[in-house]
Design an enzyme around this catalytic site. Sequence first.
Site, PDB file in Angstrom:
ATOM      1  N   LYS A  22       3.802 -16.022   1.098  1.00  0.00           N
ATOM      2  CA  LYS A  22       4.203 -14.904   0.228  1.00  0.00           C
ATOM      3  C   LYS A  22       4.974 -13.861   1.035  1.00  0.00           C
ATOM      4  O   LYS A  22       6.024 -13.380   0.607  1.00  0.00           O
ATOM      5  CB  LYS A  22       2.952 -14.255  -0.388  1.00  0.00           C
ATOM      6  CG  LYS A  22       3.210 -12.917  -1.043  1.00  0.00           C
ATOM      7  CD  LYS A  22       1.972 -12.318  -1.652  1.00  0.00           C
ATOM      8  CE  LYS A  22       1.181 -11.421  -0.747  1.00  0.00           C
ATOM      9  NZ  LYS A  22       1.736 -10.085  -0.512  1.00  0.00           N
ATOM     10  N   ASN A  23       4.450 -13.529   2.209  1.00  0.00           N
ATOM     11  CA  ASN A  23       5.040 -12.437   2.983  1.00  0.00           C
ATOM     12  C   ASN A  23       6.371 -12.801   3.644  1.00  0.00           C
ATOM     13  O   ASN A  23       7.017 -11.942   4.237  1.00  0.00           O
ATOM     14  CB  ASN A  23       4.036 -11.917   4.031  1.00  0.00           C
ATOM     15  CG  ASN A  23       2.892 -11.168   3.367  1.00  0.00           C
ATOM     16  OD1 ASN A  23       2.917 -10.931   2.160  1.00  0.00           O
ATOM     17  ND2 ASN A  23       1.884 -10.815   4.141  1.00  0.00           N
ATOM     18  N   ARG A  92       4.358  -3.348  -3.247  1.00  0.00           N
ATOM     19  CA  ARG A  92       4.856  -2.522  -2.140  1.00  0.00           C
ATOM     20  C   ARG A  92       6.142  -3.096  -1.522  1.00  0.00           C
ATOM     21  O   ARG A  92       7.024  -2.358  -1.106  1.00  0.00           O
ATOM     22  CB  ARG A  92       3.778  -2.414  -1.073  1.00  0.00           C
ATOM     23  CG  ARG A  92       4.212  -1.590   0.115  1.00  0.00           C
ATOM     24  CD  ARG A  92       3.084  -1.342   1.064  1.00  0.00           C
ATOM     25  NE  ARG A  92       3.557  -0.878   2.342  1.00  0.00           N
ATOM     26  CZ  ARG A  92       3.812   0.395   2.633  1.00  0.00           C
ATOM     27  NH1 ARG A  92       3.639   1.310   1.720  1.00  0.00           N
ATOM     28  NH2 ARG A  92       4.240   0.745   3.828  1.00  0.00           N
ATOM     29  N   CYS A 116      -1.427  -3.481  -3.369  1.00  0.00           N
ATOM     30  CA  CYS A 116      -2.887  -3.409  -3.295  1.00  0.00           C
ATOM     31  C   CYS A 116      -3.323  -2.002  -2.890  1.00  0.00           C
ATOM     32  O   CYS A 116      -2.702  -1.373  -2.038  1.00  0.00           O
ATOM     33  CB  CYS A 116      -3.403  -4.384  -2.248  1.00  0.00           C
ATOM     34  SG  CYS A 116      -3.461  -6.066  -2.816  1.00  0.00           S
ATOM     35  N   ARG A 121      -0.636   3.989   2.695  1.00  0.00           N
ATOM     36  CA  ARG A 121       0.581   3.202   2.828  1.00  0.00           C
ATOM     37  C   ARG A 121       1.883   3.987   2.627  1.00  0.00           C
ATOM     38  O   ARG A 121       2.637   3.737   1.684  1.00  0.00           O
ATOM     39  CB  ARG A 121       0.523   1.996   1.873  1.00  0.00           C
ATOM     40  CG  ARG A 121      -0.737   1.191   2.038  1.00  0.00           C
ATOM     41  CD  ARG A 121      -0.747  -0.039   1.207  1.00  0.00           C
ATOM     42  NE  ARG A 121      -0.038  -1.135   1.841  1.00  0.00           N
ATOM     43  CZ  ARG A 121       0.019  -2.365   1.348  1.00  0.00           C
ATOM     44  NH1 ARG A 121      -0.567  -2.640   0.211  1.00  0.00           N
ATOM     45  NH2 ARG A 121       0.661  -3.309   1.977  1.00  0.00           N
ATOM     46  N   PRO A 122       2.153   4.942   3.499  1.00  0.00           N
ATOM     47  CA  PRO A 122       3.414   5.687   3.369  1.00  0.00           C
ATOM     48  C   PRO A 122       4.626   4.835   3.728  1.00  0.00           C
ATOM     49  O   PRO A 122       4.476   3.734   4.260  1.00  0.00           O
ATOM     50  CB  PRO A 122       3.248   6.829   4.380  1.00  0.00           C
ATOM     51  CG  PRO A 122       2.216   6.381   5.336  1.00  0.00           C
ATOM     52  CD  PRO A 122       1.373   5.352   4.659  1.00  0.00           C
ATOM     53  N   ASP A 124       7.376   6.403   5.402  1.00  0.00           N
ATOM     54  CA  ASP A 124       8.163   7.306   6.242  1.00  0.00           C
ATOM     55  C   ASP A 124       9.017   6.576   7.289  1.00  0.00           C
ATOM     56  O   ASP A 124      10.162   6.955   7.549  1.00  0.00           O
ATOM     57  CB  ASP A 124       7.237   8.328   6.935  1.00  0.00           C
ATOM     58  CG  ASP A 124       6.100   7.653   7.685  1.00  0.00           C
ATOM     59  OD1 ASP A 124       5.477   6.724   7.120  1.00  0.00           O
ATOM     60  OD2 ASP A 124       5.841   8.030   8.842  1.00  0.00           O
ATOM     61  N   ASP A 305      -4.860  -9.295   7.067  1.00  0.00           N
ATOM     62  CA  ASP A 305      -4.971 -10.054   5.820  1.00  0.00           C
ATOM     63  C   ASP A 305      -6.044 -11.148   5.883  1.00  0.00           C
ATOM     64  O   ASP A 305      -6.500 -11.630   4.843  1.00  0.00           O
ATOM     65  CB  ASP A 305      -3.618 -10.698   5.463  1.00  0.00           C
ATOM     66  CG  ASP A 305      -2.616  -9.663   4.979  1.00  0.00           C
ATOM     67  OD1 ASP A 305      -2.999  -8.504   4.786  1.00  0.00           O
ATOM     68  OD2 ASP A 305      -1.433 -10.021   4.794  1.00  0.00           O
ATOM     69  N   ILE A 327      -5.566  -1.477  10.622  1.00  0.00           N
ATOM     70  CA  ILE A 327      -4.254  -1.383   9.957  1.00  0.00           C
ATOM     71  C   ILE A 327      -4.324  -0.552   8.670  1.00  0.00           C
ATOM     72  O   ILE A 327      -3.536   0.354   8.475  1.00  0.00           O
ATOM     73  CB  ILE A 327      -3.684  -2.786   9.643  1.00  0.00           C
ATOM     74  CG1 ILE A 327      -3.735  -3.699  10.878  1.00  0.00           C
ATOM     75  CG2 ILE A 327      -2.249  -2.688   9.094  1.00  0.00           C
ATOM     76  CD1 ILE A 327      -2.773  -3.359  11.983  1.00  0.00           C
ATOM     77  N   ARG A 397      -1.735 -12.622  -7.108  1.00  0.00           N
ATOM     78  CA  ARG A 397      -0.564 -12.093  -6.399  1.00  0.00           C
ATOM     79  C   ARG A 397      -0.248 -12.928  -5.157  1.00  0.00           C
ATOM     80  O   ARG A 397       0.893 -12.937  -4.695  1.00  0.00           O
ATOM     81  CB  ARG A 397      -0.818 -10.644  -5.960  1.00  0.00           C
ATOM     82  CG  ARG A 397      -0.917  -9.671  -7.124  1.00  0.00           C
ATOM     83  CD  ARG A 397      -1.061  -8.262  -6.619  1.00  0.00           C
ATOM     84  NE  ARG A 397      -0.017  -7.998  -5.641  1.00  0.00           N
ATOM     85  CZ  ARG A 397      -0.149  -7.197  -4.599  1.00  0.00           C
ATOM     86  NH1 ARG A 397      -1.269  -6.569  -4.388  1.00  0.00           N
ATOM     87  NH2 ARG A 397       0.847  -7.019  -3.754  1.00  0.00           N
TER      88      ARG A 397
END
Length: 436
Positions: A22-23, A92, A116, A121-122, A124, A305, A327, A397
């Site tokens: 997926k990633n 995201r 999720c 989870r910024p 920046d 994960d 994380i 997902r």
Amino acid sequence: MEIFKINGQQKLSGEVTLHGAKNSALPILCASILIKGQSIIHNCPDLSDVRATLKILEDLGCTVTRQGDTVTIDATDITASQIDESVMRTMRSSILFLGSLISRTGCASIYLPGGCDIGTRPVDMHIKALKSLGATITENGSSITCCADRLTGAKIILPFASVGATENIIIASAISKGKTTIINPAREPEICDLAEFLNKCGARIYGAGETTIEIEGVERLYPCEHRIIPDRILASTYMSACAATGSQIVIKDVRPTHLSPVFPVFNEMGCRLYLGHNELKVEAPKRLRRVKMIKTMPYPAFPTDSQSPVTAALSVARGTSVIKENIFENRFRFAAQLNRFGADIDINEQMAVINGVKTLHGADVYATDLRGGAALVIAGLVAQGETTIHSIEHIDRGYEKFEDNLKRLGADIKRMKDEKIAKEKDTEKGQQTVVQ
Ligand code: UD1
């Protein structure tokens, strides 16, 4: 709304083949809009996150077709540079469209991404990096507009090896003027897969997987065919299911080097691992041993994960294991649900102390996020009696036909309509009728 019903305590056996990662699929699909022509992507998993990404591509003007696990994207005509807020909020990784859209159309307008609920989870680092490449960014509440005539190479030092920020920089600077250097990039296999895809299309990306990446911007990219790497997180999920249930299974289409950060943990649990040609045989002991300490860190360390599925396995190990999550700050939310199975897990900030219990009992639980949901499935496979897992859309997902694959391995699991939610909805409707 659907649920999983599981009757636990079945041993797993046989073979299971991994689907594409997926990633890897998500950033590669986002990057496909850089190419005027057809990108042919093989081994592309059919997951709800992938479907949402394909929908965004269609909304932007791409022609998208799927045949089996092959997805073809024709991005010759891009007709929009804005992404629908509702789709954006579900995922995201849609932030990666920022880099690709600005590069392709000169302007991108997106809403802040969802995904999720595992922490703040910024974004920046993404924004700062794109500014360094010459983009002007306007933030307006929950939306961002990012424009540049042509992005120009820059030296970007990431304070943390963010996977998404590294991918956004690679995608944005593939077609650019000059050279971009990323210091302290993420080194995950999915970064290498993205770079390999773009290099096949004519990009000049050097050093993916290492501590510095250099990108020499090119004028344009050309259509290519690419095969997505197998999903290493899915592999570690099956390994955890096998370990927790004291089973023996064979996982096909594995890339052993991608799994090297998790192998020592399974060895410490007492599992025997046999590597064959692109396959891994896992033999679990009757009862797992505890693992002294696991710390999640960017690749090549233990992946965040894989933390949730491994926590589920350790909940039935002999002795006390400790996991430190480095994380995402909310990544132990599923532990409260695991405790409903009779697990004994104490969470103190980002540290889990898992006191192994002999067995678990069936429970009625809610998936809180994607990998936490997979952990609940594993607990259900171990547990004595019946388990019901609600909110399995989180699991969908990232796991394609999860229940079918587990069933083939011998699990007693089925997908059903969530009668509880359906009844609640009916009651709500009834009440609304009365009010009217
Ligand atoms: C990706 C993966 C996700 C995995 C994670 C870490 C995808 C689609 N998702 O997520 O499955 O769990 O890598 O391996 O590939 N951060 C900031 N500012 C930023 C960006 C990130 O503070 O601009 C923080 C995050 O809040 C988090 C940490 O950095 O605490 C890691 O995030 P990142 O590596 O960017 O993860 P994602 O790309 O979102």
